[in-house]
Enzyme design. Structure first.
Site, PDB file in Angstrom:
ATOM      1  N   ARG A 150      51.925-106.245   3.883  1.00 24.79           N
ATOM      2  CA  ARG A 150      52.444-107.619   3.777  1.00 24.79           C
ATOM      3  C   ARG A 150      51.714-108.425   2.712  1.00 24.79           C
ATOM      4  O   ARG A 150      51.847-109.645   2.658  1.00 24.79           O
ATOM      5  CB  ARG A 150      52.346-108.321   5.123  1.00 24.79           C
ATOM      6  CG  ARG A 150      50.946-108.305   5.722  1.00 24.79           C
ATOM      7  CD  ARG A 150      50.934-109.122   6.962  1.00 24.79           C
ATOM      8  NE  ARG A 150      49.700-108.972   7.699  1.00 24.79           N
ATOM      9  CZ  ARG A 150      49.369-109.725   8.717  1.00 24.79           C
ATOM     10  NH1 ARG A 150      50.175-110.678   9.119  1.00 24.79           N
ATOM     11  NH2 ARG A 150      48.239-109.538   9.343  1.00 24.79           N
ATOM     12  N   LYS A 186      49.418-113.095   0.712  1.00 23.15           N
ATOM     13  CA  LYS A 186      49.471-112.425   2.017  1.00 23.15           C
ATOM     14  C   LYS A 186      50.589-113.039   2.853  1.00 23.15           C
ATOM     15  O   LYS A 186      50.602-114.250   3.080  1.00 23.15           O
ATOM     16  CB  LYS A 186      48.129-112.557   2.740  1.00 23.15           C
ATOM     17  CG  LYS A 186      48.080-111.763   4.051  1.00 23.15           C
ATOM     18  CD  LYS A 186      46.672-111.528   4.521  1.00 23.15           C
ATOM     19  CE  LYS A 186      46.641-110.825   5.866  1.00 23.15           C
ATOM     20  NZ  LYS A 186      45.276-110.628   6.345  1.00 23.15           N
ATOM     21  N   GLY A 208      56.318-107.690   7.201  1.00 19.62           N
ATOM     22  CA  GLY A 208      55.773-108.157   5.921  1.00 19.62           C
ATOM     23  C   GLY A 208      55.338-109.617   5.935  1.00 19.62           C
ATOM     24  O   GLY A 208      54.987-110.181   4.902  1.00 19.62           O
ATOM     25  N   ARG A 241      45.283-115.327  -1.834  1.00 23.90           N
ATOM     26  CA  ARG A 241      43.887-114.868  -1.723  1.00 23.90           C
ATOM     27  C   ARG A 241      43.387-114.383  -3.082  1.00 23.90           C
ATOM     28  O   ARG A 241      44.163-113.861  -3.893  1.00 23.90           O
ATOM     29  CB  ARG A 241      43.790-113.673  -0.749  1.00 23.90           C
ATOM     30  CG  ARG A 241      44.362-113.924   0.619  1.00 23.90           C
ATOM     31  CD  ARG A 241      43.867-112.896   1.626  1.00 23.90           C
ATOM     32  NE  ARG A 241      44.331-111.524   1.410  1.00 23.90           N
ATOM     33  CZ  ARG A 241      43.983-110.488   2.178  1.00 23.90           C
ATOM     34  NH1 ARG A 241      43.141-110.662   3.190  1.00 23.90           N
ATOM     35  NH2 ARG A 241      44.445-109.282   1.951  1.00 23.90           N
ATOM     36  N   ARG A 264      39.577-100.608  -1.055  1.00 24.22           N
ATOM     37  CA  ARG A 264      38.946-100.480   0.258  1.00 24.22           C
ATOM     38  C   ARG A 264      38.336 -99.095   0.429  1.00 24.22           C
ATOM     39  O   ARG A 264      38.720 -98.171  -0.299  1.00 24.22           O
ATOM     40  CB  ARG A 264      40.023-100.693   1.344  1.00 24.22           C
ATOM     41  CG  ARG A 264      40.613-102.082   1.299  1.00 24.22           C
ATOM     42  CD  ARG A 264      42.132-102.048   1.455  1.00 24.22           C
ATOM     43  NE  ARG A 264      42.721-103.344   1.067  1.00 24.22           N
ATOM     44  CZ  ARG A 264      42.839-104.370   1.889  1.00 24.22           C
ATOM     45  NH1 ARG A 264      42.518-104.246   3.151  1.00 24.22           N
ATOM     46  NH2 ARG A 264      43.324-105.517   1.458  1.00 24.22           N
ATOM     47  N   ASP A 299      39.953 -99.451   6.475  1.00 27.06           N
ATOM     48  CA  ASP A 299      40.899-100.078   5.541  1.00 27.06           C
ATOM     49  C   ASP A 299      40.606-101.576   5.388  1.00 27.06           C
ATOM     50  O   ASP A 299      41.167-102.216   4.501  1.00 27.06           O
ATOM     51  CB  ASP A 299      42.348 -99.875   5.998  1.00 27.06           C
ATOM     52  CG  ASP A 299      42.566-100.271   7.444  1.00 27.06           C
ATOM     53  OD1 ASP A 299      41.972 -99.631   8.326  1.00 27.06           O
ATOM     54  OD2 ASP A 299      43.314-101.231   7.696  1.00 27.06           O
ATOM     55  N   ASN A 300      39.750-102.106   6.237  1.00 32.80           N
ATOM     56  CA  ASN A 300      39.374-103.516   6.108  1.00 32.80           C
ATOM     57  C   ASN A 300      37.974-103.681   5.519  1.00 32.80           C
ATOM     58  O   ASN A 300      37.390-104.755   5.600  1.00 32.80           O
ATOM     59  CB  ASN A 300      39.443-104.206   7.479  1.00 32.80           C
ATOM     60  CG  ASN A 300      40.884-104.355   7.967  1.00 32.80           C
ATOM     61  OD1 ASN A 300      41.818-104.365   7.163  1.00 32.80           O
ATOM     62  ND2 ASN A 300      41.068-104.455   9.258  1.00 32.80           N
ATOM     63  N   ASP A 314      40.066-109.412   4.887  1.00 35.17           N
ATOM     64  CA  ASP A 314      41.026-109.196   5.976  1.00 35.17           C
ATOM     65  C   ASP A 314      40.588-109.813   7.299  1.00 35.17           C
ATOM     66  O   ASP A 314      40.179-109.120   8.238  1.00 35.17           O
ATOM     67  CB  ASP A 314      41.308-107.688   6.152  1.00 35.17           C
ATOM     68  CG  ASP A 314      42.249-107.179   5.070  1.00 35.17           C
ATOM     69  OD1 ASP A 314      42.390-107.869   4.041  1.00 35.17           O
ATOM     70  OD2 ASP A 314      42.841-106.104   5.244  1.00 35.17           O
TER      71      ASP A 314
HETATM   72  P1  AMP Z   1      45.224-105.292   9.639  1.00 33.91           P
HETATM   73  O1  AMP Z   1      44.632-104.752  10.894  1.00 33.91           O
HETATM   74  O2  AMP Z   1      45.744-106.704   9.765  1.00 33.91           O
HETATM   75  O3  AMP Z   1      44.297-105.159   8.481  1.00 33.91           O
HETATM   76  O4  AMP Z   1      46.520-104.438   9.337  1.00 33.91           O
HETATM   77  C1  AMP Z   1      46.556-103.030   9.322  1.00 33.91           C
HETATM   78  C2  AMP Z   1      47.702-102.553   8.488  1.00 33.91           C
HETATM   79  O5  AMP Z   1      48.943-103.015   8.998  1.00 33.91           O
HETATM   80  C3  AMP Z   1      47.652-102.987   7.034  1.00 33.91           C
HETATM   81  O6  AMP Z   1      48.111-101.922   6.275  1.00 33.91           O
HETATM   82  C4  AMP Z   1      48.604-104.155   7.003  1.00 33.91           C
HETATM   83  O7  AMP Z   1      49.163-104.360   5.724  1.00 33.91           O
HETATM   84  C5  AMP Z   1      49.656-103.735   7.995  1.00 33.91           C
HETATM   85  N1  AMP Z   1      50.334-104.889   8.623  1.00 33.91           N
HETATM   86  C6  AMP Z   1      49.799-105.776   9.496  1.00 33.91           C
HETATM   87  N2  AMP Z   1      50.711-106.693   9.841  1.00 33.91           N
HETATM   88  C7  AMP Z   1      51.848-106.400   9.176  1.00 33.91           C
HETATM   89  C8  AMP Z   1      53.156-106.972   9.108  1.00 33.91           C
HETATM   90  N3  AMP Z   1      53.487-108.057   9.816  1.00 33.91           N
HETATM   91  N4  AMP Z   1      54.065-106.381   8.306  1.00 33.91           N
HETATM   92  C9  AMP Z   1      53.756-105.292   7.594  1.00 33.91           C
HETATM   93  N5  AMP Z   1      52.570-104.697   7.624  1.00 33.91           N
HETATM   94  C10 AMP Z   1      51.609-105.228   8.384  1.00 33.91           C
HETATM   95 MG    MG Z   2      43.808-105.052   6.737  1.00 31.09          MG
END
Ligand code: AMP
Ligand code: MG
Length: 479
Positions: free
Chosen positions: A92, A107, A120, A170, A177, A246-247, A256
């Site tokens: 997203r 974002k 997204g 951002r 990452r 990934d964060n 993140d």
């Molecule tokens: P996060 O834990 O927020 O860092 O998200 C983990 C993964 O899920 C990352 O690849 C984000 O881009 C994806 N993600 C989280 N929320 C959404 C969303 N609403 N739509 C699409 N991808 C998402």
């Molecule tokens: Mg993330």
């Protein structure tokens, strides 16, 4: 220079197509400006007012492109709660390009190739949190991505209930990452691991370019930077909540922001993330999780860096860097300058005393910064007074060793013990008001975010104790 006059470049798109997805943002309905950070704008060389820039909202909403901008999402993998997920990526977040050493990213700007089941979008609630905390962490001296502006909209977004979509612009010197390396390593794409390492050296560690053993040295820098960032988190009582690989930014900065929290009462095993049932990412676990994540990175780099050597670098430098940074901050927070090895016992005792006393972490150190021997102001803010009283008696004796005047000590302590911390109940109040279209509190919070050590008389209500019902609560991951 106006923001809309910036010229961007897109060096990441010079990598091979497997690294990204070129994708257009999906605009929100009826976008409107909520807040801007002039401090963040200065990083880009923008001096003109952001609010007066008639293109700003369109740029955030993806309907107007800055010169040179090409929009794309980045691909990565990651260990989420210990389990490897081979393909994640910006689901997203949509990148705009780079200027003045900062990569601009929207974002919540719509779906990408990596959205999986996601829409997204980012909701207003979580966007306000990310916007403010990005600036607040910087104000606290912690390396972090920054936030330039926040827009709201009329777009409905489905979460536990219907909410409105928002976008944060951002900025970060890098969006690579740990998981970006993990993605290519897991696919056996070792040439791409090297290509990415060269890119990272160019972007984040240019002093290592063409240096002998540069990939191991890059890993060493990542280890040290990460250890330093985590030490600073611990010193201010910050719990990130989702330390998946990934964060974890490759240059060690904080990125993140999801269900993060600052400690209200000091509680070593506090877990801010409601879905973290095992407490993997609890406050006290953060240093060991960072170490574990760095070990995963060592594995991901093993085609270009000898794995055993990387692990020995990790063992040798992580704990050392962490301890040095953490203790040096904590001693300063305690007002100790003439430090010797016995002080560690007094410090450990303090943490035990804070936990047994049930006392607000931030308020304790800020109040201690005014300490003149009268224990009342400190004991008054504790639920249980005896543990703190006993510690303060030992502290009185220890302070006799200090050579500087009381006033000088107070000044030094006030410069390292923040008065304003964006605790959850404060952010929630700003969110509740924003949901009623009152964005005034966001402006106030941005002001204290940028200068948390200064007195802002008119904003003193922001330092009142956390209501009992809101102390150390857990937060939903939905955002
Ligand atoms: P996060 O834990 O927020 O860092 O998200 C983990 C993964 O899920 C990352 O690849 C984000 O881009 C994806 N993600 C989280 N929320 C959404 C969303 N609403 N739509 C699409 N991808 C998402
Ligand atoms: Mg993330």
């Amino acid at each position: 220079m106006k923001f809309s006059q910036l010229k961007l470049t897109t060096p990441y798109l010079n990598l091979e197509p497997l690294f990204f997805d070129e994708v257009e943002p999906t605009p929100l309905k009826n976008p409107f400006l909520i807040s801007v950070s002039h401090e963040a704008a200065k990083l880009l060389g923008v001096k003109d007012s952001l609010e007066m820039d008639e293109k700003l909202v369109d740029i955030l909403n993806g309907t107007h492109k800055l010169e040179g901008s090409k929009t794309f999402a980045m691909c990565y993998a990651g260990h989420q709660f210990g389990y490897f997920v081979p393909r994640l990526g910006d689901g997203r977040a949509i990148n705009l390009g780079k200027v003045n050493g900062f990569n601009l990213q929207l974002k919540g700007a719509g779906q990408t190739l990596y959205s999986r089941q996601g829409d997204g979008r980012a909701v207003l609630r979580s966007s306000i949190r990310e916007y403010l905390i990005s600036e607040a962490m910087h104000g606290l001296g912690i390396e972090t991505s920054r936030a330039l502006a926040l827009i709201g909209s009329d777009t409905d977004v489905a979460r536990e209930r219907w909410e409105k979509g928002a976008i944060v612009l951002r900025l970060s010197p890098t969006w690579v990452r740990f998981g970006t390396f993990e993605y290519f390593n897991a696919k056996g794409e070792h040439q791409k691991v090297q290509t990415l390492a060269d890119y990272v050296i160019e972007e984040s560690f240019p002093h290592l370019k063409d240096v002998e053993g540069m990939y191991l040295k890059m890993y060493l820098s990542i280890v040290k930077n990460t250890a330093t960032t985590i030490a600073r988190w611990q010193s201010v009582g910050f719990n990130h909540g989702v330390m998946n690989t990934d964060n974890m930014a490759i240059d060690g900065r904080t990125i993140d922001y999801g269900p993060f929290a600052f400690l209200d009462d000091y509680e070593a095993n506090y877990v801010c993330n409601h879905t973290d049932y095992d407490g993997r990412y609890s406050f006290n676990n953060q240093p060991s999780v960072a170490y574990w994540n760095l070990a995963q990175l060592a594995k991901a780099l093993s085609s270009i860096v000898n794995y055993e050597m990387a692990l020995s670098v990790l063992d040798k430098y992580f704990g050392f860097t962490y301890e040095k940074e953490y203790l040096s901050i904590m001693y300063k927070k305690m007002g100790l300058i003439e430090v010797d090895e016995k002080d560690i016992e007094l410090f450990k005792w303090l943490l035990r005393a804070l936990e047994s006393a049930t006392i607000d972490y931030t308020l304790f150190f800020r109040t201690l910064s005014h300490y003149d021997g009268d224990k009342k102001p400190l004991l008054e803010i504790a639920v249980f007074q005896t543990p703190l009283k006993e510690w303060l008696e030992a502290y009185d004796i220890r302070l006799q060793k200090e050579k500087i005047s009381k006033q000088e000590r107070h000044e030094k302590m006030l410069a390292i013990n923040p008065k304003y911390i964006l605790k959850n109940h404060i952010l929630q109040e700003a969110i509740d008001k924003a949901n009623d279209s009152d964005f005034s509190m966001i402006k106030d919070l941005l002001k204290v975010a940028h200068n948390p050590y200064l007195e802002h008389e008119e904003l003193n209500h922001l330092t009142k104790p956390t209501p009992t019902r809101a102390k150390n609560i857990k937060l939903s991951c939905s955002s």
